[in-house]
Design an enzyme around this catalytic site. Structure first.
Site, PDB file in Angstrom:
ATOM      1  N   TYR A 229       0.854  -1.182   0.000  1.00 54.38           N
ATOM      2  CA  TYR A 229       0.000   0.000   0.000  1.00 54.38           C
ATOM      3  C   TYR A 229       0.887   1.228   0.000  1.00 54.38           C
ATOM      4  O   TYR A 229       1.576   1.510   0.986  1.00 54.38           O
ATOM      5  CB  TYR A 229      -0.909  -0.027   1.227  1.00 54.38           C
ATOM      6  CG  TYR A 229      -1.918   1.097   1.320  1.00 54.38           C
ATOM      7  CD1 TYR A 229      -2.270   1.879   0.229  1.00 54.38           C
ATOM      8  CD2 TYR A 229      -2.545   1.363   2.534  1.00 54.38           C
ATOM      9  CE1 TYR A 229      -3.199   2.892   0.332  1.00 54.38           C
ATOM     10  CE2 TYR A 229      -3.489   2.368   2.654  1.00 54.38           C
ATOM     11  CZ  TYR A 229      -3.807   3.136   1.553  1.00 54.38           C
ATOM     12  OH  TYR A 229      -4.741   4.150   1.666  1.00 54.38           O
TER      13      TYR A 229
ATOM     14  N   LYS B  83      -1.727  -1.651  -3.826  1.00 52.50           N
ATOM     15  CA  LYS B  83      -2.780  -0.637  -3.767  1.00 52.50           C
ATOM     16  C   LYS B  83      -2.091   0.710  -3.912  1.00 52.50           C
ATOM     17  O   LYS B  83      -1.311   1.122  -3.054  1.00 52.50           O
ATOM     18  CB  LYS B  83      -3.553  -0.707  -2.453  1.00 52.50           C
ATOM     19  CG  LYS B  83      -4.614   0.396  -2.326  1.00 52.50           C
ATOM     20  CD  LYS B  83      -5.276   0.411  -0.972  1.00 52.50           C
ATOM     21  CE  LYS B  83      -6.244   1.592  -0.857  1.00 52.50           C
ATOM     22  NZ  LYS B  83      -6.850   1.706   0.501  1.00 52.50           N
TER      23      LYS B  83
END
Length: 305
Positions: free
Chosen positions: A142, A170
């Site tokens: 992320y 992500k």
């Protein structure tokens, strides 16, 4: 739920970084959490991310996180991928979070760049590697420099992509060009971390979305993905433009967890806008702005019919 082994849609396509419902006194509401998870999976979602930023992970505690994962896995784990956040600026704490998520039945982990400490790229690499080594679960990186300050450098992404359990990213950097080159270079499955950039990321090689407005847009985003994959990009854009007012209303001021809870109350999915400090729920006037965005997107009629 099939084992995650491929970089092609390893965690599904339409995911919400799910809010953690709470009671008026700030307790985690497991009944509402399960109901929300079922609602999302019934409405276009094939994956959920728990205990992330939008799930108020910084103010929920280890037993609560494990209970949320276990309850959601039991409720929808046979129909959707359940990814659990293992994010901290304390590596030992992040490792424990990963271990507890695995014990609770999570299908994967979301590992954010350590925030506040501002580690070097070598520190980031060692942190993420330690978390990835802690369990057998596949990992979604992320990258969110707006919250963590430190962005994953391309060389660090390359090093982490070589880890057997790192399968996805992500991306909340807004940098779609870098996403295109990184996807080709690393083979990782790329997920847009921004509802508003979903089409841009798809055009640059992404396979999915981990969103916030998706809490009330699951069916629409699933239709957008279907249109995109069938080559009907005009239809995908038409769907996006129709729901853009809701995306802007929920993401516009940067308080996504607060706004998403307000939207879910407006649509009748949640009973309470309650959050934990330092987040505070929207006032009625603030919630009215979310309601206006939902109405402009035609979502209130769709969801409550």
């Amino acid at each position: 739920m099939p084992t995650v082994t491929s970089a092609t849609h390893p965690f599904g396509s339409v995911l919400s970084a799910m809010v953690t419902p709470m009671t008026a006194d700030g307790a985690v509401d497991l009944e509402a959490t399960v109901a929300l998870a079922k609602h999302l999976v019934d409405h276009g979602h094939d994956g959920l991310v728990l205990n992330g930023t939008t799930g108020e992970a910084s103010t929920t505690h280890a037993p609560e996180k494990a209970e949320v994962v276990a309850a959601v896995v039991e409720a929808v784990g046979d129909r959707a991928y359940v990814v659990a956040g293992a994010g901290s600026n304390d590596t030992a704490h992040a490792v424990r979070m990963a271990e507890q998520a695995a014990e609770a039945g999570a299908h994967g982990l979301l590992v954010v760049t350590p925030y506040y400490s501002r580690p070097s790229q070598e520190g980031v690499f060692r942190h993420v590697s330690a978390v990835a080594d802690a369990t057998d679960l596949p990992v979604m990186l992320y990258d969110v420099p707006g919250r963590s300050v430190v962005r994953l450098a391309p060389a660090t992404v390359d090093r982490l992509a070589a880890h057997d359990r790192v399968v996805a990213m992500k991306d909340a950097t807004g940098d779609v060009v870098a996403a295109a080159t990184a996807t080709r270079r690393t083979g990782l499955a790329w997920y847009s971390g921004d509802d508003g950039l979903v089409l841009g990321f798809l055009a640059h090689g992404a396979v999915g979305l981990v969103g916030v407005a998706t809490h009330v847009l699951g069916d629409q985003m699933a239709a957008l993905f279907d249109a995109w994959r069938s080559g009907d990009t005009a239809r995908a854009l038409e769907i996006f433009l129709a729901v853009e007012p809701a995306i802007t209303a929920i993401n516009g001021d940067g308080f996504q967890a607060v706004a998403a809870k307000a939207a879910l109350v407006e649509t009748g999915v949640l009973r309470s806008r309650a959050t934990r400090l330092p987040l505070v729920p929207y006032t009625d006037d603030e919630a009215a702005r979310v309601r206006a965005g939902l109405q402009a997107a035609g979502l209130l009629d769709v969801v409550t019919a």
